[in-house]
Design a protein around this motif. Structure first.
Motif, short mmCIF file in Angstrom:
data_model
loop_
_atom_site.label_atom_id
_atom_site.label_comp_id
_atom_site.label_asym_id
_atom_site.label_seq_id
_atom_site.Cartn_x
_atom_site.Cartn_y
_atom_site.Cartn_z
N THR A 128 32.36 -76.62 41.56
CA THR A 128 32.08 -77.88 41.10
C THR A 128 30.73 -78.54 41.71
OG1 THR A 128 33.43 -79.12 42.51
CG2 THR A 128 34.36 -78.27 40.54
N PHE A 152 43.81 -87.51 38.92
CA PHE A 152 43.13 -87.09 37.80
C PHE A 152 44.28 -86.80 36.75
CE2 PHE A 152 40.83 -84.98 41.32
CZ PHE A 152 39.59 -85.80 41.23
N MET A 204 34.95 -84.44 37.50
CA MET A 204 36.06 -85.17 38.18
C MET A 204 35.79 -85.06 39.91
SD MET A 204 39.15 -83.43 36.51
CE MET A 204 39.96 -82.68 37.78
N ALA A 205 35.11 -84.21 40.11
CA ALA A 205 34.40 -84.14 41.57
C ALA A 205 33.63 -85.25 41.82
CB ALA A 205 33.78 -82.87 41.78
N ALA A 206 32.86 -85.63 40.97
CA ALA A 206 31.86 -86.82 41.24
C ALA A 206 32.62 -88.12 41.55
CB ALA A 206 30.97 -87.05 40.23
N ARG A 207 33.77 -88.27 40.51
CA ARG A 207 34.68 -89.32 40.58
C ARG A 207 35.49 -89.21 41.88
NH1 ARG A 207 35.28 -93.60 37.79
NH2 ARG A 207 37.52 -93.27 37.11
N ASP A 208 35.84 -88.17 42.38
CA ASP A 208 36.50 -87.71 43.51
C ASP A 208 35.67 -88.21 44.62
OD1 ASP A 208 38.98 -86.36 44.86
OD2 ASP A 208 37.26 -85.36 45.86
N PHE A 236 26.22 -86.64 48.52
CA PHE A 236 26.65 -87.55 47.21
C PHE A 236 27.55 -88.50 47.57
CE2 PHE A 236 29.00 -88.35 43.22
CZ PHE A 236 27.98 -88.62 42.36
N PHE A 250 37.86 -78.26 44.93
CA PHE A 250 38.52 -77.84 43.71
C PHE A 250 38.23 -76.28 43.82
CE2 PHE A 250 37.16 -81.85 42.61
CZ PHE A 250 37.98 -82.15 41.83
N GLU A 259 35.66 -80.66 35.34
CA GLU A 259 35.90 -80.49 36.72
C GLU A 259 34.91 -81.10 37.60
OE1 GLU A 259 38.46 -77.76 38.49
OE2 GLU A 259 39.76 -78.21 37.04
N VAL A 260 33.55 -80.87 37.23
CA VAL A 260 32.40 -81.34 37.98
C VAL A 260 32.14 -82.86 37.87
CG1 VAL A 260 29.65 -81.42 37.87
CG2 VAL A 260 30.79 -79.11 37.55
N PHE A 306 27.09 -79.88 42.05
CA PHE A 306 26.16 -80.22 41.43
C PHE A 306 25.04 -79.52 41.22
CE2 PHE A 306 28.31 -84.15 43.17
CZ PHE A 306 29.51 -84.18 42.12
#
Lengths: 352, 280
Positions: free
Chosen positions: A83, A50, B175-179, A96, A79, B172-173, A85
């Motif tokens: 975070t 990131f 970013m979480a999806a990317r992660d 996911f 995190f 960050e949400v 969804f």
């Protein structure tokens, strides 16, 4: 397994990480520990992809992954913030990553089921994130990460938002999880107790640099500089002079110790843990002082002893009454001698 | 003492209550009164039934069509802008957002008349084309001109709610999806887009409703050749044909607006985007 080489990073000209090198072994629970602003979260974000490092590279099993996008890296992140969804059910949240990879429906179902079981939230699949408590949400975040079977799980202060009791429960759960999964955990925290409880290896950071790497016992018993000594646990820290090998002078008195190799008549720092301060009768003590306060702490008493103009903190199961004269004796083995800081980040924190 | 304190918040709503009774409730009652009666004050359905007249039906259908096209165009134009704005640092985004909002500071009629000047047969665009020896274009008085007017005037109403909602999505949400393995397109389709639904819905509402009912844009850029339901209602009132028929058609239009909002609300179960809430 992961090799971090010469990583530097600065934001708007302010250096956050300075030429950092670190090796992470397979299947270890490694904790990055330090005060806020020490660069630990930035390092984690660089690992997750990131943030881009200004210099240096990250090798994962020998391959350079520094330039890979986050979705291409063999690691997953939990995190600090929630975070999840919020437009998906808990099961869809966990699924996911698997859906993105195009796994079959039955495989996904099994995995989600297993992950929910692993974090102790069986039957929560149909619920939505807004009906979860903070601790449950954090566990779902963990479940969402581990279904992807990452080789490394990055955890960014995942328990900091939880209350004390829940945090302690979750610490044990995390240790259990790690053992069940057999994967590497890289854990970021500013909570020294959390770090001491869970880690195989602790990396103490301050000012963008690594201060010390070691097992929890090493870090606690043999801090290498005043910062580590001060940050981990309580301690009496002294300006001292190393007279010669195995003899140190502090507060004008000479103490025997076991440290060697600090030269002769050199200024050093010394830390003595409160539980290592032995209170004896004035005649037996190396130095003498007066007890100025006594606080009962449950397992032990915390006593403040004024001796040679220094307020010593002493922990003992035996209470010496307030106002009584006492002697202080230190086992040579319990005197930890450290080099004087050569940089600011090795000094004690002012407000701690 | 206690009683006075408790009444205070209610009292604060007083001025608005007076306002809405005077300028919303009473006119609405009057519209229903006119709409359901004839010139002799007898009850009748005929004003409502006037929508069945082929001219009126055509005007309503055309209004629905043009408003729908304008709304879709607004959405397609606004979404990327909102996405870019939300991604910028706060100082920059405020500046650029202002650039988009700036036209709203000018009078609506003035802006539309400016377009009239641009599009006219002897207007700015055709003058330039003529100077370049290119064939002149028929721009004014076309459905295209009306759609252009709608998009130009209502675009900010689409950008603003989208920008507000998208900038509230936690970085960050994403970013979480990317992660978790999603590439940028998957992250957009599965995370950003669904999370921005309330903004999409309120944007659609704020563009579609005024576009459906407009008559000024059609008057200025349609030159009387494009007849929307708003124009029909206007003419019933202004050119003195009949307040009764005009009110009747207004009621029908209102039903269409409410129906379209209810339809939209179905896709927004939290009811965050529209006035008509959902069922959750």
């Amino acid at each position: 397994m992961i090799k971090i080489e010469n990583i530097s990073k600065s934001f708007d000209g302010v250096s956050v990480l300075e030429n950092l090198n670190l090796y992470i072994r397979e299947n270890e629970f490694l904790t990055l520990l330090g005060p806020s602003g020490c660069g630990k979260t930035t390092l984690l974000r660089i690992l997750g992809g990131f943030e881009e490092p200004d210099t240096g590279r990250i090798l994962f099993e020998g391959k350079d992954i520094s330039l890979l996008a986050p979705n291409k890296r063999p690691l997953n992140t939990v995190f600090q913030k929630d975070t999840l969804f919020y437009h998906m059910s808990v099961a869809d949240n966990i699924a996911f990553g698997l859906k993105i990879k195009g796994q079959t429906k039955s495989y996904i179902q099994d995995k989600v089921h297993y992950a929910l079981h692993l974090v102790g939230l069986d039957g929560f699949g149909e619920r939505f994130p807004d009906s979860l408590s903070g601790g449950q949400a954090q566990r779902i975040q963990i479940a969402r990460a581990i279904v992807n079977e990452p080789k490394v799980l990055l955890l960014d202060e995942p328990l900091s938002a939880l209350d004390l009791k829940l945090r302690q429960d979750m610490q044990y759960e995390l240790i259990r999880l790690k053992e069940e999964l057999g994967i590497t955990f890289i854990y970021v925290t500013h909570d020294q107790e959390e770090a001491l409880t869970m880690s195989d290896t602790i990396v103490v950071m301050n000012g963008g640099r690594i201060q010390q790497i070691g097992t929890p016992e090493d870090i606690y018993n043999e801090p290498q500089n005043a910062f580590v000594a001060d940050f981990i646990g309580d301690g009496n820290i002294f300006d001292a002079i190393m007279i010669r090998d195995r003899l140190v002078q502090l507060l004008g008195a000479e103490f025997e110790c076991v440290d060697t190799g600090f030269g002769e008549m050199n200024p050093v720092d010394v830390i003595i843990r409160p539980e290592d301060v032995e209170l004896v009768s004035p005649e037996e003590g190396t130095i003498t002082g007066v007890v100025t306060s006594v606080i009962f702490k449950g397992v032990h008493y915390e006593m403040d002893v004024l001796a040679h103009n220094y307020h010593w903190m002493a922990h003992s199961t035996k209470m010496a009454p307030e106002g009584s004269p006492v002697g202080i004796r230190i086992d040579p083995f319990n005197i930890q001698v450290m080099h004087k800081p050569i940089r600011e980040d090795q000094e004690t924190l002012v407000n701690e | 003492m206690n009683r006075i304190r408790r009444q205070r918040p209610a009292l604060l709503a007083g001025p608005y209550l007076l306002w809405s009774v005077a300028f919303t409730l009473i006119p609405l009652v009057l519209i229903f009164w006119f709409g359901m009666t004839d010139a002799d004050n007898h009850f009748t359905w005929s004003n409502l039934a006037a929508i069945g007249n082929s001219d009126n039906l055509k005007a309503l259908a055309l209004a629905l069509l043009l408003a729908a096209i304008a709304t879709v165009l607004c959405l397609l134009l606004a979404y990327p802008i909102a996405l870019i704005l939300a991604g910028l640092k706060s100082g920059k985004s405020a500046l650029i957002a202002m650039l988009f909002i700036l036209p709203m500071w000018m009078n609506f009629l003035l802006r539309t008349i400016a377009w009239q000047n641009l599009l006219e047969h002897n207007g700015v665009i055709n003058t330039i084309l003529k100077a370049l020896h290119l064939p002149e274009l028929i721009l004014i008085n076309t459905p295209g001109a009306v759609i252009l007017g709608m998009v130009y005037n209502f675009l900010p109403f689409m950008i603003l709610p989208l920008y507000t909602v998208i900038s509230k999505i936690d970085r960050e949400v994403v970013m979480a999806a990317r992660d978790l393995g999603a590439n940028s397109w998957q992250t957009f389709a599965r995370i950003t887009l669904p999370l921005s639904k309330p903004g999409i819905i309120s944007g659609i509402t704020m563009v579609f409703v005024p576009a459906l009912t407009t008559f000024v844009i059609t008057d200025l850029l349609g030159g009387g050749k494009i007849q929307l339901i708003g124009n029909t209602i206007e003419q019933e009132f202004i050119q003195g044909s009949s307040w009764h028929v005009g009110s009747g058609l207004s009621i029908v239009l209102m039903v269409f607006v409410i129906a379209s909002m209810a339809l939209i609300a179905k896709y927004d179960p939290q009811g965050t985007g529209t006035v008509i809430g959902g069922q959750r």
